[in-house]
Scaffold this motif. Structure first.
Motif, mmCIF file in Angstrom:
data_model
loop_
_atom_site.group_PDB
_atom_site.id
_atom_site.type_symbol
_atom_site.label_atom_id
_atom_site.label_comp_id
_atom_site.label_asym_id
_atom_site.label_seq_id
_atom_site.Cartn_x
_atom_site.Cartn_y
_atom_site.Cartn_z
ATOM 1 N N LEU A 1 126.819 46.294 76.500
ATOM 2 C CA LEU A 1 127.580 44.927 75.736
ATOM 3 C C LEU A 1 126.951 43.544 75.863
ATOM 4 C CD1 LEU A 1 131.278 46.284 76.283
ATOM 5 C CD2 LEU A 1 129.748 46.397 74.342
ATOM 6 N N SER A 2 127.076 43.349 75.108
ATOM 7 C CA SER A 2 125.779 41.464 74.775
ATOM 8 C C SER A 2 127.800 40.769 75.190
ATOM 9 C CB SER A 2 126.187 41.109 73.553
ATOM 10 O OG SER A 2 126.060 41.550 72.388
ATOM 11 N N GLY A 3 128.776 41.309 74.712
ATOM 12 C CA GLY A 3 130.252 40.772 75.003
ATOM 13 C C GLY A 3 130.050 40.000 74.256
ATOM 14 N N LYS B 1 120.057 25.109 65.786
ATOM 15 C CA LYS B 1 119.379 25.007 67.127
ATOM 16 C C LYS B 1 119.836 26.077 67.420
ATOM 17 C CE LYS B 1 117.443 20.443 67.410
ATOM 18 N NZ LYS B 1 117.729 18.944 67.366
ATOM 19 N N SER B 2 121.050 26.576 67.355
ATOM 20 C CA SER B 2 121.669 28.023 68.436
ATOM 21 C C SER B 2 121.314 29.457 67.719
ATOM 22 C CB SER B 2 123.107 27.731 68.393
ATOM 23 O OG SER B 2 123.724 26.287 68.023
ATOM 24 N N THR B 3 121.107 30.311 69.299
ATOM 25 C CA THR B 3 120.875 31.751 69.326
ATOM 26 C C THR B 3 122.226 32.006 69.338
ATOM 27 O OG1 THR B 3 119.054 30.388 70.495
ATOM 28 C CG2 THR B 3 119.572 33.217 70.225
ATOM 29 N N PHE B 4 122.778 33.282 68.237
ATOM 30 C CA PHE B 4 123.605 34.083 68.836
ATOM 31 C C PHE B 4 124.122 34.825 69.600
ATOM 32 C CE2 PHE B 4 124.823 30.954 65.008
ATOM 33 C CZ PHE B 4 126.207 30.862 65.118
ATOM 34 N N GLU B 5 125.293 35.005 70.297
ATOM 35 C CA GLU B 5 124.748 36.250 71.851
ATOM 36 C C GLU B 5 124.928 37.500 70.316
ATOM 37 O OE1 GLU B 5 127.118 35.511 74.407
ATOM 38 O OE2 GLU B 5 125.431 35.357 76.230
ATOM 39 N N SER B 6 126.481 37.664 69.412
ATOM 40 C CA SER B 6 126.682 38.617 68.861
ATOM 41 C C SER B 6 127.032 38.209 67.639
ATOM 42 C CB SER B 6 127.316 39.412 69.878
ATOM 43 O OG SER B 6 128.982 38.811 69.739
ATOM 44 N N LEU B 7 126.899 39.743 66.913
ATOM 45 C CA LEU B 7 127.906 38.960 65.333
ATOM 46 C C LEU B 7 129.068 40.871 65.256
ATOM 47 C CD1 LEU B 7 127.672 38.697 62.534
ATOM 48 C CD2 LEU B 7 125.750 39.956 62.728
ATOM 49 N N PRO C 1 117.503 38.456 70.553
ATOM 50 C CA PRO C 1 116.713 40.058 70.290
ATOM 51 C C PRO C 1 117.633 41.120 71.216
ATOM 52 C CG PRO C 1 115.285 38.717 71.631
ATOM 53 C CD PRO C 1 116.435 37.721 71.798
ATOM 54 N N SER C 2 118.151 41.127 72.169
ATOM 55 C CA SER C 2 119.284 41.923 71.442
ATOM 56 C C SER C 2 120.534 41.859 72.227
ATOM 57 C CB SER C 2 119.208 42.270 74.065
ATOM 58 O OG SER C 2 119.949 40.898 74.583
ATOM 59 N N SER C 3 120.942 41.469 70.840
ATOM 60 C CA SER C 3 122.745 40.608 70.601
ATOM 61 C C SER C 3 123.011 42.049 69.584
ATOM 62 C CB SER C 3 122.266 39.199 69.656
ATOM 63 O OG SER C 3 121.570 40.235 68.820
ATOM 64 N N GLU C 4 124.292 42.167 70.372
ATOM 65 C CA GLU C 4 125.100 42.776 69.959
ATOM 66 C C GLU C 4 125.656 42.799 68.208
ATOM 67 O OE1 GLU C 4 128.728 45.549 71.778
ATOM 68 O OE2 GLU C 4 129.190 44.384 71.123
ATOM 69 N N LYS C 5 125.567 43.815 67.338
ATOM 70 C CA LYS C 5 125.742 43.227 65.630
ATOM 71 C C LYS C 5 126.490 44.525 65.350
ATOM 72 C CE LYS C 5 121.936 40.359 64.584
ATOM 73 N NZ LYS C 5 120.738 40.534 63.497
ATOM 74 N N THR C 6 127.513 43.892 65.017
ATOM 75 C CA THR C 6 128.765 44.944 65.442
ATOM 76 C C THR C 6 129.383 44.629 63.672
ATOM 77 O OG1 THR C 6 129.543 45.802 66.705
ATOM 78 C CG2 THR C 6 131.029 46.194 65.395
ATOM 79 N N TYR C 7 129.560 46.027 62.601
ATOM 80 C CA TYR C 7 129.944 46.210 61.419
ATOM 81 C C TYR C 7 131.663 47.515 61.632
ATOM 82 C CZ TYR C 7 129.995 45.067 55.915
ATOM 83 O OH TYR C 7 130.183 44.864 55.292
ATOM 84 N N GLU C 8 132.189 46.983 61.114
ATOM 85 C CA GLU C 8 133.443 47.959 61.208
ATOM 86 C C GLU C 8 133.447 48.750 60.136
ATOM 87 O OE1 GLU C 8 137.505 45.412 61.574
ATOM 88 O OE2 GLU C 8 137.162 45.882 63.632
ATOM 89 N N GLN C 9 133.739 50.259 60.492
ATOM 90 C CA GLN C 9 133.322 51.129 59.073
ATOM 91 C C GLN C 9 134.916 51.779 58.580
ATOM 92 O OE1 GLN C 9 129.959 52.205 57.744
ATOM 93 N NE2 GLN C 9 130.640 49.859 58.376
ATOM 94 N N SER C 10 135.043 52.229 57.778
ATOM 95 C CA SER C 10 136.139 53.528 57.044
ATOM 96 C C SER C 10 135.362 54.940 57.260
ATOM 97 C CB SER C 10 136.899 53.112 56.904
ATOM 98 O OG SER C 10 137.022 53.344 55.418
#
Ligand SMILES: C[S@@+](CC[C@H](N)C(=O)[O-])C[C@H]1O[C@@H](n2cnc3c(N)ncnc32)[C@H](O)[C@@H]1O
Ligand code: SF4
Length: 454
Positions: free
Chosen positions: A317-319, A110-116, A145-154
């Motif tokens: 930033l969604s923080g 039932k949760s909604t995530f703010e960021s990934l 819908p406005s969540s920040e979703k980050t993927y680290e890259q090299s």
């Protein structure tokens, strides 16, 4: 009496030294009481209880750790990562993550995530098939819908195909590690070198693909770095199309150093401590030259975040936070080797599954509980570092005890130094220097834990 007073002054001077020297600002990870290993079953029950009682169950961040790096391990690195990787091992690890997430996901139905945040190690080591499998699973969670979703890259392990795939799976932010543009600096810290042309090609492509934010990490404090090298690094990142640059200041805490082999220790001991303030100045001058702003404006933080005014306005930033926010009750759910989870402000566990087969019954999670007095300390330290004051009513509301009673000795020590005021509403530091705030807040640290870090 005189000795006591001297002690207070001495302590304060020591706090100032270690704050600067060790870049020691964030206390949370140091406040914990390790309990024995627990099973996933135990942790899931704890999460269930927490989520049932939680006031702010939609303030959730999701973190996934990918503990593999490309060919070498950088000497300075303070994160958990293995260099031994082959496709089969990563396959097993991805499956482990998927099974782990499947096991825990009903708790967050039932949760909604703010960021990934998918970090590492080097998450871009995953091949397209592994990436698709993992992100398909992660997308079972619900995100704002406005969540920040980050993927680290090299630069060296990503590809145009992976970048497109990430975009298609809804990743909104890419963070690339560059650290330095100087080949000899990277060689000294045992890091593989990506040349300028490759950096421009990859960042340019990511930019074209349309991510909300493309970040590049640089570091200062590394051996043999030069001011010109930093300028060049910023210029290349900017010209390649980065929206922002995060400049990390090398940290070398004792417990990281203890884990290093002697070759790594030797390199790191020679790090460029004296050079840091000068390098920060250079970084600021250089970003000003390209028309960007320094959003931190404070020398004494773990990193500086530089970007343009325009980007600051457009991209909010969604923080994602790596630390629990004592005021708002930020919760982080972590998956994978060495990931941390925080819930209801202060409960947390660290997942350290050694074998890549998920077994809910096996005792493979470190479960840390932070006790009430330490919670009060963390709250106070974070408030002082950030806002310079503690609201006495809020403290009473949160902990059911008076700030003045809990921290009588600490308050008196800072009063003796004439660096604070206290009235019916607030305890407030009177100095305006951020380094002094961080040093004064150390009066509130658990002194035993503090000594262990030095
Ligand atoms: C989680 S790391 C992973 C980045 C990625 N694997 C890479 O190296 O490209 C994120 C950032 O932390 C910074 N970092 C790593 N070790 C550090 C240390 N000891 N002190 C300060 N910053 C550090 C580096 O700038 C790095 O890009
Ligand atoms: S800095 Fe990045 S690439 Fe280097 S060892 Fe750490 S996680 Fe791996």
């Amino acid at each position: 009496m005189k000795t006591l007073q001297n002690n207070i002054v001495e302590k304060y001077n020591w706090y100032k030294d270690i704050t600067i020297e060790k870049n020691l600002f964030t206390p949370v990870n140091s406040f914990s009481n390790k309990l024995p290993f627990e099973s996933a079953e135990f942790i899931r029950n704890a999460w269930n209880l927490i989520m049932k009682n939680n006031r702010l169950s939609d303030r959730l961040s999701l973190y996934v750790h990918i503990p593999f790096c490309y060919k070498t391990r950088c000497h300075y690195c303070m994160y958990y990562a293995l260099i031994k990787h082959d496709t089969n091992l990563i396959d097993l690890y991805v499956q482990y993550l998927i099974d782990n997430i499947t096991y825990f996901e009903p708790v967050f139905a039932k949760s909604t995530f703010e960021s990934l945040y998918i970090g590492g190690g080097t998450p871009s080591l995953l091949n397209e098939d592994q990436l698709s499998k993992l992100l398909t699973k992660i997308n079972d969670f619900r995100f704002h819908p406005s969540s920040e979703k980050t993927y680290e890259q090299s630069i060296l392990t990503t590809s145009k195909e992976k970048i497109e795939l990430l975009k298609n799976f809804g990743i909104s932010r890419l963070s690339f590690g560059m650290q330095s543009i100087e080949p000899n600096v990277l060689k000294k810290v045992n890091r593989a070198y990506a040349d300028e042309q490759k950096i421009r090609e990859i960042i340019g492509y990511a930019k074209k693909t349309g991510f909300g934010e493309i970040n590049i990490d640089l570091m200062i404090g590394l051996p043999e770095e030069t001011s010109q090298g930093l300028r060049d690094g910023i210029q290349v990142a900017y010209e390649a199309g980065a929206d922002c640059i995060t400049v990390y200041i090398f940290r070398h805490l004792k417990h990281h150093m203890d884990q290093l082999d002697s070759a790594r220790k030797k390199t790191i001991v020679n790090y460029n401590k004296e050079h840091v303030p000068e390098m920060l100045k250079v970084a600021r001058e250089k970003v000003a030259e390209i028309g960007w702003v320094d959003t931190v404006e404070d020398d004494n933080t773990e990193y500086q975040y530089f970007t343009s005014d325009e980007h600051l306005r457009e991209y909010s930033l969604s923080g994602y936070r790596t630390q629990p926010d004592s005021e708002y009750g930020n919760n982080t759910v972590g998956f994978g080797h060495s990931s941390f989870s925080y819930a209801q402000d202060f409960f947390r566990y660290e997942c350290r599954e050694k074998k890549y087969a998920f077994n809910p019954k096996s005792k493979s999670y470190v479960f840390d509980m932070v006790y009430k007095n330490d919670r009060q300390r963390i709250y106070t330290i974070e408030k002082l570092n950030r806002d310079r004051y503690v609201d006495l009513n809020q403290f009473l509301d949160l902990f059911g005890e008076k700030f003045e009673d809990v921290f009588n000795q600490e308050i008196n020590e800072i009063l003796y130094l004439e660096r604070c005021k206290i009235d019916k509403k607030q305890f407030r530091l009177t100095s305006s220097d951020r380094i002094e705030h961080a040093a004064l807040s150390k009066f509130f640290w658990n002194q035993e834990y503090l000594k262990q870090l030095i």
